[in-house]
Scaffold this motif. Sequence first.
Motif, PDB file in Angstrom:
ATOM      1  N   CYS A   1      -1.730   4.279  -4.631  1.00  0.00           N
ATOM      2  CA  CYS A   1      -2.422   4.277  -3.328  1.00  0.00           C
ATOM      3  C   CYS A   1      -2.490   5.685  -2.750  1.00  0.00           C
ATOM      4  O   CYS A   1      -3.499   6.074  -2.157  1.00  0.00           O
ATOM      5  CB  CYS A   1      -1.730   3.336  -2.355  1.00  0.00           C
ATOM      6  SG  CYS A   1      -2.013   1.591  -2.694  1.00  0.00           S
ATOM      7  N   ARG A   2      -1.415   6.449  -2.923  1.00  0.00           N
ATOM      8  CA  ARG A   2      -1.425   7.825  -2.420  1.00  0.00           C
ATOM      9  C   ARG A   2      -2.367   8.697  -3.251  1.00  0.00           C
ATOM     10  O   ARG A   2      -3.128   9.505  -2.710  1.00  0.00           O
ATOM     11  CB  ARG A   2      -0.001   8.404  -2.451  1.00  0.00           C
ATOM     12  CG  ARG A   2       0.968   7.715  -1.513  1.00  0.00           C
ATOM     13  CD  ARG A   2       2.233   8.544  -1.325  1.00  0.00           C
ATOM     14  NE  ARG A   2       2.915   8.815  -2.595  1.00  0.00           N
ATOM     15  CZ  ARG A   2       3.817   7.999  -3.128  1.00  0.00           C
ATOM     16  NH1 ARG A   2       4.122   6.869  -2.530  1.00  0.00           N
ATOM     17  NH2 ARG A   2       4.406   8.329  -4.275  1.00  0.00           N
TER      18      ARG A   2
ATOM     19  N   LEU B   1       0.811  -1.219   0.000  1.00  0.00           N
ATOM     20  CA  LEU B   1       0.000   0.000   0.000  1.00  0.00           C
ATOM     21  C   LEU B   1       0.843   1.268   0.000  1.00  0.00           C
ATOM     22  O   LEU B   1       0.341   2.347   0.316  1.00  0.00           O
ATOM     23  CB  LEU B   1      -0.938  -0.010   1.214  1.00  0.00           C
ATOM     24  CG  LEU B   1      -1.873  -1.220   1.320  1.00  0.00           C
ATOM     25  CD1 LEU B   1      -2.774  -1.113   2.549  1.00  0.00           C
ATOM     26  CD2 LEU B   1      -2.707  -1.389   0.056  1.00  0.00           C
TER      27      LEU B   1
ATOM     28  N   ALA C   1      -6.161   7.697  -2.520  1.00  0.00           N
ATOM     29  CA  ALA C   1      -6.384   7.307  -1.129  1.00  0.00           C
ATOM     30  C   ALA C   1      -7.851   7.381  -0.721  1.00  0.00           C
ATOM     31  O   ALA C   1      -8.291   6.674   0.187  1.00  0.00           O
ATOM     32  CB  ALA C   1      -5.533   8.184  -0.200  1.00  0.00           C
ATOM     33  N   GLU C   2      -8.618   8.240  -1.401  1.00  0.00           N
ATOM     34  CA  GLU C   2     -10.039   8.389  -1.071  1.00  0.00           C
ATOM     35  C   GLU C   2     -10.946   7.662  -2.062  1.00  0.00           C
ATOM     36  O   GLU C   2     -12.127   7.953  -2.160  1.00  0.00           O
ATOM     37  CB  GLU C   2     -10.405   9.873  -1.028  1.00  0.00           C
ATOM     38  CG  GLU C   2      -9.684  10.655   0.050  1.00  0.00           C
ATOM     39  CD  GLU C   2      -9.917  10.056   1.431  1.00  0.00           C
ATOM     40  OE1 GLU C   2     -11.078   9.711   1.732  1.00  0.00           O
ATOM     41  OE2 GLU C   2      -8.945   9.923   2.191  1.00  0.00           O
TER      42      GLU C   2
ATOM     43  N   ALA D   1      -6.312  -3.328   3.050  1.00  0.00           N
ATOM     44  CA  ALA D   1      -5.695  -3.865   4.263  1.00  0.00           C
ATOM     45  C   ALA D   1      -6.671  -4.762   5.017  1.00  0.00           C
ATOM     46  O   ALA D   1      -6.297  -5.843   5.500  1.00  0.00           O
ATOM     47  CB  ALA D   1      -5.216  -2.721   5.155  1.00  0.00           C
ATOM     48  N   ASP D   2      -7.930  -4.345   5.104  1.00  0.00           N
ATOM     49  CA  ASP D   2      -8.945  -5.146   5.811  1.00  0.00           C
ATOM     50  C   ASP D   2      -9.188  -6.469   5.107  1.00  0.00           C
ATOM     51  O   ASP D   2      -9.278  -7.525   5.760  1.00  0.00           O
ATOM     52  CB  ASP D   2     -10.259  -4.363   5.901  1.00  0.00           C
ATOM     53  CG  ASP D   2     -10.183  -3.210   6.885  1.00  0.00           C
ATOM     54  OD1 ASP D   2      -9.244  -3.190   7.698  1.00  0.00           O
ATOM     55  OD2 ASP D   2     -11.059  -2.321   6.817  1.00  0.00           O
TER      56      ASP D   2
ATOM     57  N   LYS E   1       0.451 -12.018   8.586  1.00  0.00           N
ATOM     58  CA  LYS E   1       0.966 -10.895   7.799  1.00  0.00           C
ATOM     59  C   LYS E   1       2.178 -11.280   6.957  1.00  0.00           C
ATOM     60  O   LYS E   1       2.354 -10.774   5.838  1.00  0.00           O
ATOM     61  CB  LYS E   1       1.320  -9.734   8.731  1.00  0.00           C
ATOM     62  CG  LYS E   1       0.115  -9.109   9.415  1.00  0.00           C
ATOM     63  CD  LYS E   1       0.524  -7.931  10.284  1.00  0.00           C
ATOM     64  CE  LYS E   1      -0.686  -7.308  10.951  1.00  0.00           C
ATOM     65  NZ  LYS E   1      -0.311  -6.152  11.824  1.00  0.00           N
TER      66      LYS E   1
ATOM     67  N   ARG F   1     -10.620   1.992  -1.114  1.00  0.00           N
ATOM     68  CA  ARG F   1      -9.560   2.756  -0.473  1.00  0.00           C
ATOM     69  C   ARG F   1      -8.476   1.795   0.011  1.00  0.00           C
ATOM     70  O   ARG F   1      -8.746   0.614   0.249  1.00  0.00           O
ATOM     71  CB  ARG F   1     -10.106   3.562   0.707  1.00  0.00           C
ATOM     72  CG  ARG F   1     -11.118   4.634   0.299  1.00  0.00           C
ATOM     73  CD  ARG F   1     -11.682   5.331   1.531  1.00  0.00           C
ATOM     74  NE  ARG F   1     -12.527   6.469   1.166  1.00  0.00           N
ATOM     75  CZ  ARG F   1     -13.816   6.373   0.870  1.00  0.00           C
ATOM     76  NH1 ARG F   1     -14.410   5.174   0.882  1.00  0.00           N
ATOM     77  NH2 ARG F   1     -14.520   7.449   0.547  1.00  0.00           N
ATOM     78  N   PRO F   2      -7.247   2.281   0.196  1.00  0.00           N
ATOM     79  CA  PRO F   2      -6.188   1.402   0.696  1.00  0.00           C
ATOM     80  C   PRO F   2      -6.557   0.706   2.008  1.00  0.00           C
ATOM     81  O   PRO F   2      -6.191  -0.458   2.210  1.00  0.00           O
ATOM     82  CB  PRO F   2      -5.007   2.363   0.883  1.00  0.00           C
ATOM     83  CG  PRO F   2      -5.236   3.426  -0.148  1.00  0.00           C
ATOM     84  CD  PRO F   2      -6.724   3.614  -0.196  1.00  0.00           C
ATOM     85  N   ASP F   3      -7.287   1.387   2.882  1.00  0.00           N
ATOM     86  CA  ASP F   3      -7.702   0.751   4.139  1.00  0.00           C
ATOM     87  C   ASP F   3      -8.582  -0.466   3.874  1.00  0.00           C
ATOM     88  O   ASP F   3      -8.533  -1.455   4.624  1.00  0.00           O
ATOM     89  CB  ASP F   3      -8.460   1.748   5.014  1.00  0.00           C
ATOM     90  CG  ASP F   3      -7.543   2.790   5.636  1.00  0.00           C
ATOM     91  OD1 ASP F   3      -6.305   2.624   5.555  1.00  0.00           O
ATOM     92  OD2 ASP F   3      -8.062   3.784   6.190  1.00  0.00           O
ATOM     93  N   ASP F   4      -9.414  -0.387   2.831  1.00  0.00           N
ATOM     94  CA  ASP F   4     -10.257  -1.530   2.473  1.00  0.00           C
ATOM     95  C   ASP F   4      -9.387  -2.719   2.064  1.00  0.00           C
ATOM     96  O   ASP F   4      -9.697  -3.875   2.389  1.00  0.00           O
ATOM     97  CB  ASP F   4     -11.196  -1.169   1.319  1.00  0.00           C
ATOM     98  CG  ASP F   4     -12.122  -0.018   1.646  1.00  0.00           C
ATOM     99  OD1 ASP F   4     -12.534   0.089   2.819  1.00  0.00           O
ATOM    100  OD2 ASP F   4     -12.430   0.779   0.739  1.00  0.00           O
TER     101      ASP F   4
END
Length: 554
Positions: free
Chosen positions: A434-435, A429, A438-439, A449-450, A459, A444-447
Amino acid sequence: MAKGEIRDEADVTARRSWKQDPEAVRENILQTARAVFVAHGLSGAKMDEIAARTRTSKRMIYYYFGDKEGLYRAVLEDAYARMRRAEDDLELESLHPVEALRQLTEFTFDHHSRERDFVRLVMVENIHQGRHMSKSEMIAGQNSSAIRLLEEIYRRGCDEGLFRSGLTALELHWHISALAIFNVSNRATFSNIFGTELFEPKGQDMLRRHTGDMVLRFVMKPGLSPEDVEQRPQTKPRKIDPGIYRFIEVLEAQQASLPAGTTLEARRVLYNSIARNLRLPTPPNIETDTEHWIDSDGGPVRVRIFRHMSSGPQPALIYLHGGGFWRGSPESHWDTTARLASWTRQTVISVDYALAPEHPCPTALEQTLSVIAWAREQADTLGIDANRIAIGGDGAGGNLAAVTAMTCRDRNIPLCAQLLIYPICDFDLTRTSCRQNAEGPLLRPDDVADMGARYCPDKKRLISDPMITPLSAPTHADLPPAFIALAANDPMHDSGAAYASALKKAGVAVSIDEGEGLAHDYLRTLSHCPLAEDRLRIMSDWLHEVFRFAGDGA
């Protein structure tokens, strides 16, 4: 001939026209109804008059639109859609923000002046307190795209130090609309009191320019004027197709019914429900009723068959749906698989693989490999060609498809192609995409990661195991030809691009589509975004050629 017989004959003629070109009949009804509603309002409009002025019957009008209010709502939707399409054609994303805001303002002024019926419809709907618009998801999505367009222009102007902060796109839209609508709505009274000079061509040209100046002077920082601004070099702005935003507006409205903290299972149900609500008509040449359950080391797995009605052995695509490994089904991706089957004249076997976190890797992979083995064994029964089987998928399904292709290579199981649609090929990420994205939108990158944590809680394995991160494989040689469909506004764009590069370096034939104007998961937007359909047709054409070549070589 009796009076009733004449009417029956007219209905027969209308039905014949309706069957021959239903879209033209619908368009004729809409434009005729628009003129009647403009002239008489909703309350004063008569369905008999509309029917008499169309090339069809009153019965057909009710068939298409249900009732008078349904017809009126469709007229409103059509009017707003035409304006939004005209806005889309302006290509404001490539312009300096000052020029972009001026062009949008002056376009709105000209549109309302030219399309006075549009303003009249807006006035009629205000009489009815906007209650018909509030029932239309289509209008909500169309107008949200206009706000997002203004947000993008305003943000660019602020980033360049030209526009003052603290304003909103909604305020700007109000100011632009207020001036453009007044120019039409009060034309008769204004002319009677003050004369018609301002409404002659010269006066309208002057008012158009003044309107653009007023909006720009309102938004620009003190001390700056539109004439003095030097057009500085622009960084390339993100260009996102308005159809994506129209889809997001509908999506967010339907997701709003889900309270915070809802269970994973309830979120899965809603995901499938939204897909069902937005589903397009299935192509008439596709059969979709057949399901099979297949035993595997990962437990029994269901598949749904999408088969072209043509006879003879067909090529087959094993399709793995997206959804972040934790949601989705053959039904949620029905529009995609049905169209691939139709346009490529093939059979698509859509896999309902087990979902994480209840079933982490490698369960879905094990099930997919069993489906491929079953398809080869049952090729005659299924009516498919065992020598022309491909693997494909989108998002998380693209990850599974890539891993499946590598596993089949290692086990000497032949596949003739791999179709990877915005695939997640690793979980890095830190990349530029990704930068920049990001929105999102849509991912989104957080999605990412989840979803990675659900699919593989370890990991270390997540970033190093080729069966989870295909980009980390020691070799990508001897894999089947690949089509990699990227999305320019996808945080995982660079992940898919890196995988395409790795395949090319290993000597694999690779076709790439950059997906300009699109975002991750764009195939879910087929009901609202024609550009998404265009990209799916390109994938279908590629598959057709690959299957044809494989058939020639068999």
